[in-house]
Structure formats: C-alpha cells, structure tokens
Write a protein that holds these residues in place. Structure first.
Motif, PDB file in Angstrom:
ATOM      1  N   ASP A  74     -15.991   5.465   1.728  1.00 18.39           N
ATOM      2  CA  ASP A  74     -14.592   6.248   1.454  1.00 18.39           C
ATOM      3  C   ASP A  74     -14.569   7.708   1.530  1.00 18.39           C
ATOM      4  OD1 ASP A  74     -12.865   4.239   0.185  1.00 18.39           O
ATOM      5  OD2 ASP A  74     -14.337   3.908  -1.147  1.00 18.39           O
TER       6      ASP A  74
ATOM      7  N   GLY B 121      -1.963   8.056  -5.169  1.00 14.12           N
ATOM      8  CA  GLY B 121      -1.313   7.710  -3.791  1.00 14.12           C
ATOM      9  C   GLY B 121       0.179   7.482  -4.227  1.00 14.12           C
TER      10      GLY B 121
ATOM     11  N   GLN C  11      -3.796  -2.287   6.882  1.00 11.70           N
ATOM     12  CA  GLN C  11      -4.545  -1.280   7.250  1.00 11.70           C
ATOM     13  C   GLN C  11      -4.243  -0.536   8.594  1.00 11.70           C
ATOM     14  OE1 GLN C  11      -6.997   0.107   9.021  1.00 11.70           O
ATOM     15  NE2 GLN C  11      -8.179   1.289   7.860  1.00 11.70           N
TER      16      GLN C  11
ATOM     17  N   MET D 272       1.780  10.729  -4.389  1.00 16.91           N
ATOM     18  CA  MET D 272       2.108  11.275  -2.963  1.00 16.91           C
ATOM     19  C   MET D 272       3.403  10.374  -2.535  1.00 16.91           C
ATOM     20  SD  MET D 272      -1.560  11.662  -1.554  1.00 16.91           S
ATOM     21  CE  MET D 272      -1.140  11.576   0.340  1.00 16.91           C
TER      22      MET D 272
ATOM     23  N   ALA E 249     -10.098  12.075   6.255  1.00 17.49           N
ATOM     24  CA  ALA E 249      -9.023  11.687   7.252  1.00 17.49           C
ATOM     25  C   ALA E 249      -7.726  12.057   6.527  1.00 17.49           C
ATOM     26  CB  ALA E 249      -9.078  10.148   7.521  1.00 17.49           C
TER      27      ALA E 249
ATOM     28  N   PHE F 158       7.310  11.918  -1.192  1.00 18.90           N
ATOM     29  CA  PHE F 158       7.766  11.852   0.244  1.00 18.90           C
ATOM     30  C   PHE F 158       9.268  11.255   0.053  1.00 18.90           C
ATOM     31  CE2 PHE F 158       3.326  10.694   1.561  1.00 18.90           C
ATOM     32  CZ  PHE F 158       2.973  11.959   1.584  1.00 18.90           C
TER      33      PHE F 158
ATOM     34  N   VAL G 274       1.402   6.139  10.101  1.00 10.03           N
ATOM     35  CA  VAL G 274       1.343   7.728   9.811  1.00 10.03           C
ATOM     36  C   VAL G 274       1.100   8.635  10.842  1.00 10.03           C
ATOM     37  CG1 VAL G 274       0.919   7.767   7.146  1.00 10.03           C
ATOM     38  CG2 VAL G 274      -0.925   7.621   8.908  1.00 10.03           C
TER      39      VAL G 274
ATOM     40  N   TYR H  78      -2.975  14.581   6.116  1.00  8.48           N
ATOM     41  CA  TYR H  78      -1.851  15.022   5.256  1.00  8.48           C
ATOM     42  C   TYR H  78      -2.064  16.247   4.869  1.00  8.48           C
ATOM     43  CZ  TYR H  78       0.465  15.750   0.724  1.00  8.48           C
ATOM     44  OH  TYR H  78       1.406  16.410  -0.108  1.00  8.48           O
TER      45      TYR H  78
ATOM     46  N   LYS I 224     -16.154   1.102  11.996  1.00  7.06           N
ATOM     47  CA  LYS I 224     -16.149   2.506  11.255  1.00  7.06           C
ATOM     48  C   LYS I 224     -16.152   2.491  10.202  1.00  7.06           C
ATOM     49  CE  LYS I 224     -11.467   2.436  11.972  1.00  7.06           C
ATOM     50  NZ  LYS I 224     -10.635   2.721  10.608  1.00  7.06           N
TER      51      LYS I 224
ATOM     52  N   PHE J 238      -7.702  -3.362  -2.906  1.00  5.83           N
ATOM     53  CA  PHE J 238      -8.844  -2.833  -2.916  1.00  5.83           C
ATOM     54  C   PHE J 238      -9.586  -3.173  -4.690  1.00  5.83           C
ATOM     55  CE2 PHE J 238      -8.249  -0.331   0.813  1.00  5.83           C
ATOM     56  CZ  PHE J 238      -9.603  -0.073   1.203  1.00  5.83           C
TER      57      PHE J 238
ATOM     58  N   SER K   1       0.448  17.232   7.681  1.00  2.00           N
ATOM     59  CA  SER K   1       1.913  17.030   7.296  1.00  2.00           C
ATOM     60  C   SER K   1       2.364  18.076   6.655  1.00  2.00           C
ATOM     61  CB  SER K   1       1.472  15.779   6.504  1.00  2.00           C
ATOM     62  OG  SER K   1       1.063  14.753   6.917  1.00  2.00           O
TER      63      SER K   1
ATOM     64  N   ILE L 242     -16.086  -1.801   4.153  1.00  2.00           N
ATOM     65  CA  ILE L 242     -15.627  -2.337   3.191  1.00  2.00           C
ATOM     66  C   ILE L 242     -16.388  -3.520   2.638  1.00  2.00           C
ATOM     67  CG2 ILE L 242     -13.507  -3.154   2.159  1.00  2.00           C
ATOM     68  CD1 ILE L 242     -11.723  -1.300   4.157  1.00  2.00           C
TER      69      ILE L 242
ATOM     70  N   VAL M 258     -12.632   8.540   4.605  1.00  2.00           N
ATOM     71  CA  VAL M 258     -11.339   8.339   4.338  1.00  2.00           C
ATOM     72  C   VAL M 258     -10.637   9.307   3.834  1.00  2.00           C
ATOM     73  CG1 VAL M 258      -9.399   6.677   3.354  1.00  2.00           C
ATOM     74  CG2 VAL M 258     -11.729   5.617   4.283  1.00  2.00           C
TER      75      VAL M 258
HETATM   76  C1  HEM Z   1       0.870  11.691   5.271  1.00  2.00           C
HETATM   77  C2  HEM Z   1       0.154  10.943   4.395  1.00  2.00           C
HETATM   78  C3  HEM Z   1      -1.030  10.035   4.929  1.00  2.00           C
HETATM   79  C4  HEM Z   1      -1.750  10.206   6.089  1.00  2.00           C
HETATM   80  C5  HEM Z   1      -1.406  11.015   7.202  1.00  2.00           C
HETATM   81  C6  HEM Z   1      -2.693   8.963   6.069  1.00  2.00           C
HETATM   82  C7  HEM Z   1      -3.683   8.754   7.048  1.00  2.00           C
HETATM   83  C8  HEM Z   1      -4.319   7.710   6.917  1.00  2.00           C
HETATM   84  C9  HEM Z   1      -5.549   7.544   8.050  1.00  2.00           C
HETATM   85  C10 HEM Z   1      -5.846   8.484   9.165  1.00  2.00           C
HETATM   86  C11 HEM Z   1      -6.311   6.551   7.441  1.00  2.00           C
HETATM   87  C12 HEM Z   1      -7.579   5.730   8.222  1.00  2.00           C
HETATM   88  C13 HEM Z   1      -8.813   6.332   7.633  1.00  2.00           C
HETATM   89  C14 HEM Z   1     -10.127   6.212   8.631  1.00  2.00           C
HETATM   90  O1  HEM Z   1      -9.886   5.181   9.130  1.00  2.00           O
HETATM   91  O2  HEM Z   1     -11.257   6.658   8.233  1.00  2.00           O
HETATM   92  C15 HEM Z   1      -5.900   5.992   6.372  1.00  2.00           C
HETATM   93  C16 HEM Z   1      -6.456   4.901   5.574  1.00  2.00           C
HETATM   94  C17 HEM Z   1      -5.881   4.765   4.172  1.00  2.00           C
HETATM   95  N1  HEM Z   1      -4.742   5.224   3.727  1.00  2.00           N
HETATM   96 FE1  HEM Z   1      -3.614   6.680   4.396  1.00  2.00          FE
HETATM   97  N2  HEM Z   1      -2.416   8.590   4.827  1.00  2.00           N
HETATM   98  C18 HEM Z   1      -1.542   9.025   4.176  1.00  2.00           C
HETATM   99  C19 HEM Z   1      -1.102   8.800   3.020  1.00  2.00           C
HETATM  100  C20 HEM Z   1      -1.501   7.677   2.259  1.00  2.00           C
HETATM  101  C21 HEM Z   1      -1.160   7.160   0.771  1.00  2.00           C
HETATM  102  C22 HEM Z   1       0.256   7.891   0.173  1.00  2.00           C
HETATM  103  C23 HEM Z   1      -1.842   6.163   0.194  1.00  2.00           C
HETATM  104  C24 HEM Z   1      -1.767   5.308  -1.072  1.00  2.00           C
HETATM  105  C25 HEM Z   1      -2.602   5.130  -1.721  1.00  2.00           C
HETATM  106  C26 HEM Z   1      -2.728   5.822   1.422  1.00  2.00           C
HETATM  107  C27 HEM Z   1      -3.548   4.962   1.509  1.00  2.00           C
HETATM  108  C28 HEM Z   1      -4.696   4.506   2.404  1.00  2.00           C
HETATM  109  C29 HEM Z   1      -5.472   3.493   2.429  1.00  2.00           C
HETATM  110  C30 HEM Z   1      -5.733   2.351   1.292  1.00  2.00           C
HETATM  111  C31 HEM Z   1      -6.284   3.582   3.480  1.00  2.00           C
HETATM  112  C32 HEM Z   1      -7.466   2.672   4.169  1.00  2.00           C
HETATM  113  C33 HEM Z   1      -8.868   3.300   3.477  1.00  2.00           C
HETATM  114  C34 HEM Z   1     -10.017   2.205   4.102  1.00  2.00           C
HETATM  115  O3  HEM Z   1      -9.938   2.042   5.143  1.00  2.00           O
HETATM  116  O4  HEM Z   1     -10.843   2.264   3.418  1.00  2.00           O
HETATM  117  N3  HEM Z   1      -2.459   6.718   2.423  1.00  2.00           N
HETATM  118  N4  HEM Z   1      -4.578   6.826   6.094  1.00  2.00           N
END
Ligand code: HEM
Lengths: 453, 295
Positions: free
Chosen positions: A333, A425, A57, A428, A339, A432, A64, A344, B104, A39, A348, B107, A336
């Motif tokens: 965002d 992140g 992505q 986090m 979510a 884990f 997860v 989490y 959805k 990003f 989680s 970006i 996001v």
């Molecule tokens: C148990 C831990 C985590 C869960 C359950 C989780 C779940 C998700 C979900 C469901 C999305 C989709 C969001 C959407 O489409 O609206 C997402 C997107 C994302 N997650 Fe995670 N995540 C976790 C941990 C992390 C960590 C540690 C990072 C590190 C920075 C991270 C970075 C991202 C990024 C960059 C996206 C894309 C966001 C975007 O589309 O703009 N996630 N995550």
C-alpha cells in the motif's frame, strides 16, 4: 489590460471543459471509494461481474488519470495559452471536436473496462482500438496548441508554454511506445522494461509538465508578482527533460531486467531531486513578500499546499527507488499512498488552484469562499489521513512478509487501516462534490444576475 | 524568439528518444534478455515451454478477469520471497509472454509458482467462492465462471485453472518432479527426525504454535480457537490423543500432515512457512496436549 487579455479567451469552451472534468473527478473517485470498501468487506457488490474488484480498480485509475486530469489540463490550457500568446485559439472548432472525442474515449474506456476488456498492462489497460482514437485526439490538440503558439503576438515564450509544448510531444511518443510495443512486440522482461518506462512517464513526462505549466501560470498571477527567477525556470525544465525519462525501470527493481538498467533508473530517480527543488525554490521565491496572500487567495492556498505535497512526493520517490527501501515497500500500500500524493496532492491541487482563478473570469462571478474552504480542508485532512494509513499499512505488511507470516494474516493485520482509508476517502470525495456544487451555483447565479441586468 | 520554441521541441524529442534507446532498445538487443532457457531446480539449464492449448486460452481469461491487478508473478531474490513463494524470477520464464504479467501490486500472494500447489478441485472451489477454502480472504469470487456451483466449471474456468497449473512448472522440468511443490514436498518429507524431542524443543514449539496455530486449534489444543467457529471441518482436537486415521499416526505421518496441510480443509501447508526443524518442534509440542490429559 486585463479586459483585453480576457477577450482572447473562449469562455464557454473553458467552462465546459472544466465543469466536465470535475464531474469526471467526482465519478472516478466515487468508484475509488466503492473499491476501498471491498478491501475490508469483500462481499460488497461482489457477485456482479461488471463491479468486480479489478474492473473498478482499472476504472478508478484510468478515470482519475485520463478523464479528470487530462480533461482539466486541456481546459485550463485553453485559458492560459491565449493569454500568454495574446492570440485567440488557433482552431476553436478543433477544441470542441476534441471535447466530444475525449468524452467519447472516456466513456468507451469505462464501458470496455467494466466489460473486462483490458490489455493486462498496468496504466495501459484501455483496449487498443481506443488507443488509436486517443492518438488522433492528441494530434488534434497538438495542432491547436502549436498553431496558437507559433502564430503568437507576444514575443516572449513563457515557461508554461515550454512545458506545454514539450508535454504534447512527450505524450504522443510515450503513449505510442507504451500502448503498442509491449502489447504487440516486446515480450517478457523487455515488455516490463517498456511498461515501466511508459507508466512512469505518464506521470513524469505527461502529467508533471502539464501540471507545472499550470502552476507556473497561476502562481505569479494569483500572487500578483512575476516569477522569481527565469534562470531557475530554464534549469528546472531541462533537468526534468533530461533526467525523467531514465527512471522508468525503478518499478521493476530486483526483476530479471538487466541490473545496469535498474541502476540507471535508481541514480536518475535520486537526481530527480534537482528539478523539483529548483522548481520549488522558484515558487517559494515568488511568494517572498506575498505570504499574506496565503490566507486571502484560494488559488495561492491550493498552489502552495500542492507545492508542499509535490516536494514531499519527490522526496519520497527517490527514497523509494533505493534497493533497501524497495525490499520492504514494493507491492504494498505504500506505493498506492505515493501515487495519491503525486496525483491528488500535487497535480490535482494545481488544477484546483487554476479553477479558483479561472472560474470567476469565465463564469463572471467569484466562487463562494466558504464552500471553497470546505473543499480545501475536507480534501486536505481527508488526504492526509489516507496517505498516513496507506504508508503505515504498507510498512507493516512489507515487514510481515519478510517475517514469513502467512499471506492472509498480513491482510487481516492491515484491514483496520483500510477501514480508515475508506472514511478518509469519503472526506476527499465529498470535497470534490462541494467544488462541483460551488461551480454550478456560481455559474447559475451569475447567469441570473446577468438576466436581471 | 521563435528559436526558443524549436530548442524545446528538439530537446524534448531528443532527450526522450535518447532515453528510449538507452533503457528501452539496447537491453532488448542483449542476448540474455531474449533467452528461452532457465535454470531448473537441480541447477541445470532447461528450455521453457511456450503455452499452448487450454493454458494459452486460460492466460487470456486471467487477463480478462483482471487477476493481475491483485496478483504478481515476480519473485524477487530478497525479502525472503524465495523461501515463501519459490524460485526467483528468471528472464527466460517471461520471454514467451506477451503482454508480460509480472504485475505491480500484491493484494493477493504471488502466483509465479502456483502450478501443482493445489488440486484442480481446490482451484475451482477457490475461484467459485474463495472463502470456502480460505476463510477470511478478500479475494474477489468469480461465480460467473461457473454454472451455479464449484463442481460445474465453464469452459473459461477450465482454461483458467489449466493455466494456473502450468505456472512455474518449467523449473521442475528435467528433475523428475511435476512442479516446484511436488519437489518441495519430497524435500520436506525426506527429512527424518532431524530434531530430537527435548523440553527445550517443546518450548520452541510452543512459541511457534501460539504464533501460527492457536487461532484455529485453540491455545490448549482443543480445536476451538477464535477462528474455528466458521470452519468446516473443525480444526483437529489434539487433546484426544487421536489422529486422523487415513493419514496414519506415526510422527512422520503427522509431520507430513503439518508440512503439506490437510486437503480440502482450512489446514494450511506449513512447509511453505515453517522450516523443517520448526515443524518438528511444533509437532512435539502438540503431542503434549494429550499427554497432559492422561497425566
Ligand atoms: C484526485 C484524486 C485521486 C487520484 C488522482 C487517485 C489516483 C489513483 C491512482 C494513480 C491509483 C493507482 C495506484 C497504484 O497502482 O499504485 C489509485 C488507486 C486507488 N485509489 Fe485513488 N485516486 C484519487 C482519489 C481516491 C479516493 C478519494 C479514494 C477513496 C478511498 C481512492 C481509492 C483508491 C483505491 C482503493 C485504489 C486501489 C489501491 C490498490 O491497488 O491497492 N482514490 N488511485
């Protein structure tokens, strides 16, 4: 009595499932971490097609959701279901078969998504041939769960089991509706409607009941006190079952799908406050007189923090579904951040609570407390920072879009927030890995001391 | 006690299927949800075309490469999206699409009306290396759709761009224009000097310039703003009092330049962002840069 209940459990099975789940958690969130770098440093790993932004992505999100959460849900259920039914698992071989099948599904999905094969539907990206195998896997799981529950020796059917049974049914229906109909038949706006229906139900009718089943089981055991009110459990369950499936269209507000469908979705989203507050009253009621446990017991710590996040998520959710809020935050965002708080922050953490409760039983030794604290605090602090910057970034970008600022300028304005997100992140993800190491170490030491005896 | 298990199963199935019927099936039966007609730019109903040939294949490339992860195709009637992106989403636009690609997450910008906004060459250059035409972008490059340079697209890139060029062109059908952007450019250049030059107007123009243009053109109009260093060609230097010859140098020519952008350079199309009167205001302001030098 404790001893005799333990004898219903296949320890090796639970151990393997949970350990695998945490490995997937580490992998999937490491992918999320790499993705977050892209990003603000778009040249990072950008010329390898298999590591392109969209593919990572999809791997992160599906990883997860399906590899971490569901593997863990299966694993924990093999622990609490036998105990609550006073019955050995109906089909242990089936549970092992599911283990191999599920890991095959996850690996096949990861490879396919990295190759670029995807259905183009949010949360239903996994190619259709794998979807058939997922349905087979859910059937195997259903046979096992219903088999165990319907032949149980315990008369009472505890609320965790209700949630579990309902979740199995909902999962099967929802998965089929969401993966086949919008792909083969439902075109255009109808496809959007069913996609919204499906992907909100993944969270609401699959992850939520399975997560609450765990919380309802872990909290009374860890706090050493029966659940506060049976009546509230019933109300919570049925309001969830009735209201949740109507909320899906709130992902397509202001779209050309009929306005009345959007309105139903908004009204029901606001009503969702009821089941959530009911469940939380029940949890906090259970803690009455037991709050000292919060400092002593890891499972209680995780459950209570998870409950707080659950409450916040489900306060934010209804707010988000309002049209006035949608104008600003949709597509940003903010969503996001939401979510991550649900998947989490709430679910989680419920699973982590279960791991701290279950691992000592299945491996024979308590998990290390200091490493446990590291896991808790790194995750908590990291997540809190990440959520804050995502919400801030979402609001900023949403407002700038309304002000008609050229698109790229709005991107540059929020890039500093994305940098912070990467560092949060990283905290986090390292939490884990601490958990993974803790589980591995405990298990090894336990095996060694067993040999020494 | 076995009963309670059955209650849960029935309630589980029942409520869920009820919801599926109410918000899934009933809307499906409404004629409005199955229409293949939209209202065109002139306010007349117009049938939508089903994608065929190259464009239909390009849609599959769009899915395969995951463009939908970063781009929506869904313009809402609120939040100024109509002004920024183009006509608001209508049911008819989508009803041939399987699966739908409304998306959805933004970006990147919405692509509902991408067709005709840029030339094919721009699209190839952008896909091959987005930063070449949009400096500072975070869009994923897709060099694997090319044989080593933007001038040598593969079949898949050709299909993809053919698809992009069809997006949102249905609304222009029957209006005499090829795309929303052509229609819009015509609207914009049809505007004559609605705003007369005055000190007040120049002052407004300064605000607009400082907010939108100085990053490239420099606060004093010298073409040396902070973002200019990485640009080729450099942003135009307004202090010389000269204008790019091939585009003409009357006020109206300059107006068109600002409104439509300079092809193959970083100069954006400001008609998508600024209102016509604002373009006039900023135009009068940039003309003052050369006057100062003379004075
Ligand atoms: C148990 C831990 C985590 C869960 C359950 C989780 C779940 C998700 C979900 C469901 C999305 C989709 C969001 C959407 O489409 O609206 C997402 C997107 C994302 N997650 Fe995670 N995540 C976790 C941990 C992390 C960590 C540690 C990072 C590190 C920075 C991270 C970075 C991202 C990024 C960059 C996206 C894309 C966001 C975007 O589309 O703009 N996630 N995550």
């Amino acid at each position: 009595m404790e001893e005799s209940l333990d004898s219903y459990i296949d320890k090796g099975l639970v151990k393997t499932y949970l350990f695998t789940a945490v490995i997937w958690l580490c992998i999937a969130t490491t992918v999320g971490f790499l993705l977050s770098i892209k990003f603000w440093w778009p040249a990072f790993l950008n010329n390898i097609p298999y590591l392109a932004f969209p593919r990572l992505q999809m791997v992160h999100v599906n990883g997860v959701a399906f590899a971490w959460l569901f593997t863990a849900f299966f694993g924990v259920s093999y622990y609490y279901v036998p105990r609550l039914t006073r019955q050995k698992l109906f089909w242990v071989k089936g549970a092992w078969l599911l283990y191999f099948l599920w890991n095959f599904i996850v690996m096949a999905a990861v490879i396919e998504l990295l190759l670029g094969d995807n259905k183009g539907l949010p949360y239903a990206e996994i190619p259709i041939w794998i979807n058939y195998i997922v349905v087979a896997a859910v059937v195997i799981y259903a046979i096992n769960m219903f088999g165990t529950i319907f032949t149980r020796q315990e008369n009472q059917l505890y609320v965790s089991l209700w949630y579990l049974m309902a979740a199995v049914v909902w999962s099967a229906l929802n998965y089929i509706i969401g993966n086949w109909i919008p792909y083969y038949w439902a075109t255009g706006t109808e496809g959007a409607m069913l996609n919204g229906f499906y992907f909100h139900n993944v969270v609401g009718m699959m992850v939520t009941p399975l997560g609450l089943a765990i919380a309802y089981y872990v909290l009374p055991v860890a706090a050493d006190k029966p659940i506060y009110s049976h009546k509230l459990s019933i109300i919570g369950f049925f309001t969830l079952a009735f209201i949740y499936p109507f909320t899906g269209a709130h992902h397509y507000i202001y779209s050309p799908i009929p306005r009345w469908v959007q309105t139903i979705a908004i009204v029901c989203s606001v009503l969702l406050i009821i089941p959530v507050w009911v469940v939380m009253t029940n949890f906090f009621g259970t803690m009455k007189g037991k709050w000292t446990k919060l400092t002593e017991s890891m499972p209680v710590k995780f459950i209570i923090l998870g409950s707080v996040f659950y409450l916040l998520t489900c306060f934010q959710g209804p707010l988000q579904s309002l049209r006035s809020m949608q104008r600003v935050i949709h597509f940003t965002d903010w969503v996001v951040g939401h979510a991550h708080m649900a998947l989490y922050g709430a679910f989680s953490l419920f699973i982590f609570a279960a791991i701290y409760l279950v691992w000592p039983v299945v491996s024979g030794k308590e998990l290390d407390k200091i490493l446990g604290s590291w896991h808790f605090w790194l995750g908590f602090v990291g997540f809190s920072i990440m959520a804050m910057v995502l919400w801030a970034a979402g609001l900023i970008q949403g407002v700038l879009w309304i002000a008609q600022v050229p698109f790229l300028n709005t991107v540059w304005d929020i890039q500093p927030y994305w940098v912070i997100r990467t560092f949060a992140g990283a905290m986090m993800v390292s939490s884990f890995f601490v958990l993974l190491y803790n589980m591995w170490k405990t298990n090894k030491e336990s095996a060694q001391s067993a040999q020494a005896d | 006690m076995k009963r309670s298990g059955n209650v849960i199963l029935i309630a589980g199935f029942g409520f869920f299927l009820l919801a599926f019927v109410i918000i899934g099936i009933i809307p499906w039966l409404q004629p409005k949800q199955q229409t293949h007609t939209i209202i065109n730019l002139k306010g007349k109903p117009e049938p939508v075309h089903e994608l065929t040939g190259l464009a239909a294949k390009g849609r599959l490339v769009y899915i395969h490469e995951g463009c939908w992860v970063c781009h929506t195709q869904f313009v809402r009637p609120v939040s100024g999206e109509k002004q920024y992106y183009g006509p608001v989403a209508e049911a008819g636009t989508y009803n041939y699409q399987l699966p739908m690609l409304m998306g959805k997450r933004r970006i990147g910008p919405d692509l509902s009306d991408e067709g005709g906004k840029h030339t094919n060459d721009w699209q190839y250059a952008h896909l091959y290396d987005p930063t070449s035409v949009s400096p500072g972008t975070i869009m994923q490059p897709f060099p694997w759709l090319f044989h080593g340079s933007a001038a040598k697209p593969t079949k898949r890139a050709v299909e993809l761009v053919a698809y992009l060029q069809t997006l949102g062109t249905d609304v222009a059908e029957g209006t005499g224009y090829k795309s929303y952007w052509q229609y819009r450019a015509a609207q914009v250049s049809a505007v004559s000097a609605v705003v007369k030059n005055s000190p007040q107007v120049v002052k407004e123009g300064m605000k607009i310039f400082n907010a939108n243009c100085q990053a490239c053109h420099g606060i004093k109009g010298g073409g040396n703003g902070p973002a200019a260093a990485s640009l080729k060609p450099k942003p135009w230097d307004f202090t010389s009092g000269k204008w790019i010859k091939k585009y003409g140098s009357t006020d109206k020519d300059i107006y068109t330049r600002i409104a439509q952008g300079v092809p193959h350079t970083a100069m954006p199309e400001w008609a998508t962002t600024l209102k016509p009167n604002q373009i006039w205001e900023v135009l009068y302001y940039i003309k003052t840069f050369s006057q100062k030098k003379v004075a």
